[in-house]
Enzyme design. Structure first.
Site, PDB file in Angstrom:
ATOM      1  N   ARG A 119       8.377  -7.676 -18.314  1.00  0.00           N
ATOM      2  CA  ARG A 119       7.764  -8.150 -17.050  1.00  0.00           C
ATOM      3  C   ARG A 119       7.999  -9.366 -16.566  1.00  0.00           C
ATOM      4  NH1 ARG A 119       3.763  -5.846 -20.408  1.00  0.00           N
ATOM      5  NH2 ARG A 119       2.427  -4.101 -19.461  1.00  0.00           N
ATOM      6  N   ASN A 128       9.650 -10.868  -7.664  1.00  0.00           N
ATOM      7  CA  ASN A 128       8.142 -10.911  -7.278  1.00  0.00           C
ATOM      8  C   ASN A 128       7.562 -11.954  -6.989  1.00  0.00           C
ATOM      9  OD1 ASN A 128       8.470  -8.058  -7.692  1.00  0.00           O
ATOM     10  ND2 ASN A 128       7.202  -7.839  -9.565  1.00  0.00           N
ATOM     11  N   ARG A 161      -6.736   1.238 -21.453  1.00  0.00           N
ATOM     12  CA  ARG A 161      -5.980   1.823 -22.543  1.00  0.00           C
ATOM     13  C   ARG A 161      -6.542   1.665 -23.893  1.00  0.00           C
ATOM     14  NH1 ARG A 161      -0.751  -0.823 -19.568  1.00  0.00           N
ATOM     15  NH2 ARG A 161       0.041   0.955 -18.706  1.00  0.00           N
ATOM     16  N   HIS A 217      -1.284 -10.534 -19.530  1.00  0.00           N
ATOM     17  CA  HIS A 217      -0.901  -9.323 -19.479  1.00  0.00           C
ATOM     18  C   HIS A 217       0.484  -9.222 -19.693  1.00  0.00           C
ATOM     19  CE1 HIS A 217      -0.932  -5.285 -17.896  1.00  0.00           C
ATOM     20  NE2 HIS A 217       0.007  -5.385 -17.094  1.00  0.00           N
ATOM     21  N   ALA A 251       0.787  -1.323   0.171  1.00  0.00           N
ATOM     22  CA  ALA A 251       0.055   0.029   0.096  1.00  0.00           C
ATOM     23  C   ALA A 251       0.540   1.249  -0.068  1.00  0.00           C
ATOM     24  CB  ALA A 251      -1.116   0.011   1.223  1.00  0.00           C
ATOM     25  N   ASP A 281      -5.257  -2.818 -19.314  1.00  0.00           N
ATOM     26  CA  ASP A 281      -5.448  -3.068 -20.701  1.00  0.00           C
ATOM     27  C   ASP A 281      -6.585  -2.591 -21.329  1.00  0.00           C
ATOM     28  OD1 ASP A 281      -2.659  -4.203 -20.235  1.00  0.00           O
ATOM     29  OD2 ASP A 281      -3.845  -6.146 -19.748  1.00  0.00           O
ATOM     30  N   ILE A 336      -2.209  -7.796  -8.882  1.00  0.00           N
ATOM     31  CA  ILE A 336      -1.616  -6.895  -9.567  1.00  0.00           C
ATOM     32  C   ILE A 336      -0.171  -6.864 -10.039  1.00  0.00           C
ATOM     33  CG2 ILE A 336      -0.977  -4.050 -10.003  1.00  0.00           C
ATOM     34  CD1 ILE A 336      -3.665  -3.770  -8.397  1.00  0.00           C
ATOM     35  N   SER A 337       0.641  -7.653  -8.968  1.00  0.00           N
ATOM     36  CA  SER A 337       2.024  -7.807  -9.342  1.00  0.00           C
ATOM     37  C   SER A 337       2.490  -8.475 -10.353  1.00  0.00           C
ATOM     38  CB  SER A 337       2.412  -8.434  -7.974  1.00  0.00           C
ATOM     39  OG  SER A 337       1.976  -7.832  -6.823  1.00  0.00           O
ATOM     40  N   ASN A 338       3.454  -8.047 -11.027  1.00  0.00           N
ATOM     41  CA  ASN A 338       3.724  -8.544 -12.374  1.00  0.00           C
ATOM     42  C   ASN A 338       4.900  -9.606 -12.061  1.00  0.00           C
ATOM     43  OD1 ASN A 338       2.553  -7.754 -14.875  1.00  0.00           O
ATOM     44  ND2 ASN A 338       3.359  -5.641 -14.357  1.00  0.00           N
ATOM     45  N   GLY A 367       3.397   1.788  -1.904  1.00  0.00           N
ATOM     46  CA  GLY A 367       4.092   1.776  -3.253  1.00  0.00           C
ATOM     47  C   GLY A 367       3.533   2.800  -4.242  1.00  0.00           C
TER      48      GLY A 367
HETATM   49  N1  LIG Z   1      -1.215  -5.876 -13.220  1.00  0.00           N
HETATM   50  C1  LIG Z   1      -0.961  -4.485 -14.065  1.00  0.00           C
HETATM   51  O1  LIG Z   1      -1.607  -4.206 -14.841  1.00  0.00           O
HETATM   52  C2  LIG Z   1       0.177  -3.667 -13.565  1.00  0.00           C
HETATM   53  C3  LIG Z   1       1.222  -4.249 -12.565  1.00  0.00           C
HETATM   54  N2  LIG Z   1       2.207  -3.448 -12.301  1.00  0.00           N
HETATM   55  C4  LIG Z   1       2.924  -4.319 -11.045  1.00  0.00           C
HETATM   56  O2  LIG Z   1       2.613  -3.839  -9.566  1.00  0.00           O
HETATM   57  C5  LIG Z   1       3.793  -3.837  -9.044  1.00  0.00           C
HETATM   58  C6  LIG Z   1       4.116  -2.719  -8.241  1.00  0.00           C
HETATM   59  O3  LIG Z   1       4.340  -1.689  -8.832  1.00  0.00           O
HETATM   60  P1  LIG Z   1       4.643  -0.184  -8.081  1.00  0.00           P
HETATM   61  O4  LIG Z   1       3.808   0.066  -6.939  1.00  0.00           O
HETATM   62  O5  LIG Z   1       4.890   0.818  -9.382  1.00  0.00           O
HETATM   63  O6  LIG Z   1       5.910  -0.463  -7.385  1.00  0.00           O
HETATM   64  P2  LIG Z   1       6.612   0.312  -6.150  1.00  0.00           P
HETATM   65  O7  LIG Z   1       7.977  -0.382  -5.787  1.00  0.00           O
HETATM   66  O8  LIG Z   1       6.447   1.657  -6.197  1.00  0.00           O
HETATM   67  O9  LIG Z   1       5.679  -0.248  -4.941  1.00  0.00           O
HETATM   68  C7  LIG Z   1       5.601  -1.603  -4.701  1.00  0.00           C
HETATM   69  C8  LIG Z   1       5.614  -1.696  -3.056  1.00  0.00           C
HETATM   70  O10 LIG Z   1       5.362  -3.027  -2.814  1.00  0.00           O
HETATM   71  C9  LIG Z   1       6.166  -3.148  -1.226  1.00  0.00           C
HETATM   72  N3  LIG Z   1       6.476  -4.513  -1.197  1.00  0.00           N
HETATM   73  C10 LIG Z   1       7.812  -5.156  -1.311  1.00  0.00           C
HETATM   74  N4  LIG Z   1       7.646  -6.489  -0.925  1.00  0.00           N
HETATM   75  C11 LIG Z   1       6.671  -6.615  -0.174  1.00  0.00           C
HETATM   76  C12 LIG Z   1       5.968  -7.529   0.517  1.00  0.00           C
HETATM   77  N5  LIG Z   1       6.712  -8.609   0.879  1.00  0.00           N
HETATM   78  N6  LIG Z   1       4.949  -7.186   1.299  1.00  0.00           N
HETATM   79  C13 LIG Z   1       4.110  -6.152   1.242  1.00  0.00           C
HETATM   80  N7  LIG Z   1       4.658  -5.206   0.346  1.00  0.00           N
HETATM   81  C14 LIG Z   1       5.859  -5.339  -0.220  1.00  0.00           C
HETATM   82  C15 LIG Z   1       7.038  -2.195  -1.272  1.00  0.00           C
HETATM   83  O11 LIG Z   1       7.728  -1.805  -0.214  1.00  0.00           O
HETATM   84  C16 LIG Z   1       6.654  -0.986  -2.167  1.00  0.00           C
HETATM   85  O12 LIG Z   1       6.000   0.060  -1.529  1.00  0.00           O
HETATM   86  C17 LIG Z   1       4.866  -4.214 -10.045  1.00  0.00           C
HETATM   87  O13 LIG Z   1       5.186  -5.791  -9.923  1.00  0.00           O
HETATM   88  C18 LIG Z   1       4.473  -3.716 -11.288  1.00  0.00           C
HETATM   89  O14 LIG Z   1       4.977  -4.369 -12.344  1.00  0.00           O
HETATM   90  C19 LIG Z   1       2.403  -2.263 -12.496  1.00  0.00           C
HETATM   91  C20 LIG Z   1       1.433  -1.591 -13.371  1.00  0.00           C
HETATM   92  C21 LIG Z   1       0.451  -2.269 -13.938  1.00  0.00           C
HETATM   93  O1  LIG Z   2       4.478  -2.266 -18.089  1.00  0.00           O
HETATM   94  C1  LIG Z   2       4.590  -2.589 -16.889  1.00  0.00           C
HETATM   95  O2  LIG Z   2       5.687  -2.937 -16.413  1.00  0.00           O
HETATM   96  C2  LIG Z   2       3.587  -2.454 -15.841  1.00  0.00           C
HETATM   97  C3  LIG Z   2       2.292  -2.917 -16.551  1.00  0.00           C
HETATM   98  O3  LIG Z   2       2.200  -4.046 -16.258  1.00  0.00           O
HETATM   99  C4  LIG Z   2       1.492  -2.210 -17.321  1.00  0.00           C
HETATM  100  O4  LIG Z   2       1.571  -0.999 -17.210  1.00  0.00           O
HETATM  101  O5  LIG Z   2       0.647  -2.408 -18.089  1.00  0.00           O
END
Ligand SMILES: NC(=O)C1=CN([C@@H]2O[C@H](COP(=O)(O)OP(=O)(O)OC[C@H]3O[C@@H](n4cnc5c(N)ncnc54)[C@H](O)[C@@H]3O)[C@@H](O)[C@H]2O)C=CC1
Ligand SMILES: O=C([O-])CC(=O)C(=O)O
Length: 344
Positions: free
Chosen positions: A118, A125, A184, A208, A40, A181, A148-150, A42
């Site tokens: 990804r 991850n 977009r 994704h 939360a 997706d 959500i995590s990739n 991040g």
């Molecule tokens: N599904 C989708 O469409 C999308 C997925 N993503 C993915 O979402 C993920 C997060 O992206 P951001 O928020 O930009 O990254 P970020 O690095 O800004 O935030 C991630 C957060 O996760 C926390 N974290 C790490 N290990 C943890 C754990 N064991 N338990 C709880 N929290 C933990 C970190 O402390 C950080 O606050 C990435 O894997 C990214 O690729 C991003 C955009 C779109």
């Molecule tokens: O592209 C990335 O790494 C993050 C993501 O999944 C997206 O924006 O669709």
């Protein structure tokens, strides 16, 4: 009003829990709901926490991260909407964050930098997601999980395997969030077709990542007379949307704000489904038999137990049929990679 507009209205906080009751929802149809966000603090987690705080369908918002959640929780908690906010930090508080949760949203993990796929995030991850899912199995085994995590194409199968091992797996309750997706595809299509974006709907199927993201522009609503070249370009832009943001951010992460919006829309749809609102349909990556692949994103009707019905692909253009075939080997190996990792 279409569901996006309705959701956007809910997200802007124009409806409070008491106004929902006044507008004819019985108190039974807005039951108390707890939503937990893991990660939360991040880039996604913070704006997602904000948007969920504006959603009148939840009563309790639990924010968890390995660091910095007390500040985020204190900040968000001052917003004068109905839900209560609590912050949890570190392993020893994870159980409390999860206990009693109806929906767990997971944006925990590292984002991409330019030049990465990804799948390059897998090594870090996969372990994060595995650990968090073990805790979900222990503390809130019946929650809906919004991953959500990739790489989503692998993290969802990892979650499924972890839940199977724990004896808590319910395929109706596990979702890969692919709403960005769709968001977009709607935006890019509306721009090209010169139609108001608010009324646009386009299913996006597959997975994704890159070519596994398949927008079905032949099913776009409203219809527009776009050329084959324009459809090819729109498809490519949707597939590369994440990379477009990664490159524009130039090393400072990937999509966070648009992802928070998309994640909040999907969680809102899940809450509505849980509350018995009929005909809530979203594209999401779930265990599926729409194709021969064990997981696949397609339109899914959401209900009181999560997935109520997985809808078929509908008629595809020749270009989309080809896109479907082209993605299968990559999607298959990403799924298998997740399953193998979880069982190591
Ligand atoms: N599904 C989708 O469409 C999308 C997925 N993503 C993915 O979402 C993920 C997060 O992206 P951001 O928020 O930009 O990254 P970020 O690095 O800004 O935030 C991630 C957060 O996760 C926390 N974290 C790490 N290990 C943890 C754990 N064991 N338990 C709880 N929290 C933990 C970190 O402390 C950080 O606050 C990435 O894997 C990214 O690729 C991003 C955009 C779109
Ligand atoms: O592209 C990335 O790494 C993050 C993501 O999944 C997206 O924006 O669709």
């Amino acid at each position: 009003m279409n569901s996006v507009l309705k959701s956007a209205k809910a997200l802007t906080g124009t409806a409070s829990r008491s106004s929902l009751l006044r507008r004819g929802y019985s108190s039974d149809s807005v039951p108390d709901r707890k939503v937990t966000i893991l990660g939360a603090a991040g880039g996604i987690g913070q704006p997602l926490s904000l948007l969920m705080k504006l959603n009148p369908l939840l009563s309790n918002l639990a924010l968890y991260d390995i660091a910095n959640t007390p500040g985020v929780a204190a900040d968000v908690s001052h917003i004068n909407t109905g839900s209560e906010v609590s912050g949890y930090v570190g392993d020893e508080q994870l159980g409390k964050a999860l206990e009693g949760s109806d929906i767990v949203i997971i944006p925990a993990g590292v984002p991409r930098k330019p030049g990465m796929t990804r799948d390059d995030l897998f090594n870090i991850n996969a372990g994060i997601v595995k650990g968090l899912c073990q805790a979900i199995a222990k503390y809130c085994p019946h929650a809906l999980v919004n991953m959500i995590s990739n790489p989503v194409n692998s993290t969802v199968p990892i979650a499924a395997e972890v839940f199977k091992k724990a004896g808590t797996y319910d395929e109706k309750r596990l979702f890969g969030v692919t709403s960005l997706d769709v968001v977009r595809a709607r935006t890019f299509y509306a721009g090209k077709a010169n139609v108001p974006v608010a009324g646009v709907n386009i299913p996006v199927v597959g997975g994704h990542a890159g070519v596994t993201i398949l927008p079905l522009f032949s099913q776009a609503n409203p219809k527009a007379n776009l050329s084959d070249e324009e459809i090819v370009a729109l498809t490519k832009r949707t597939q590369d949307g994440g990379t477009e943001v990664v490159e524009a951010k130039a090393g400072k992460g990937s999509a966070t704000l648009s992802m928070a919006y998309a994640g909040a829309l999907f969680a809102d749809a899940c809450l509505k489904g849980l509350n018995g609102v009929p005909d809530v349909v979203e594209c999401t990556f779930v265990q599926s038999n729409v194709t021969e692949l064990p997981f696949f994103a397609s339109k899914v009707r959401l209900g009181k137990n999560g997935v109520e019905e997985i809808l078929g692909l509908g008629p595809l253009s020749d270009f989309e049929k080809q896109g479907l075939e082209n993605m299968k080997s990559e999607l298959k190996s990403s799924i298998e990679k997740g399953i193998t990792f979880a069982n190591k």
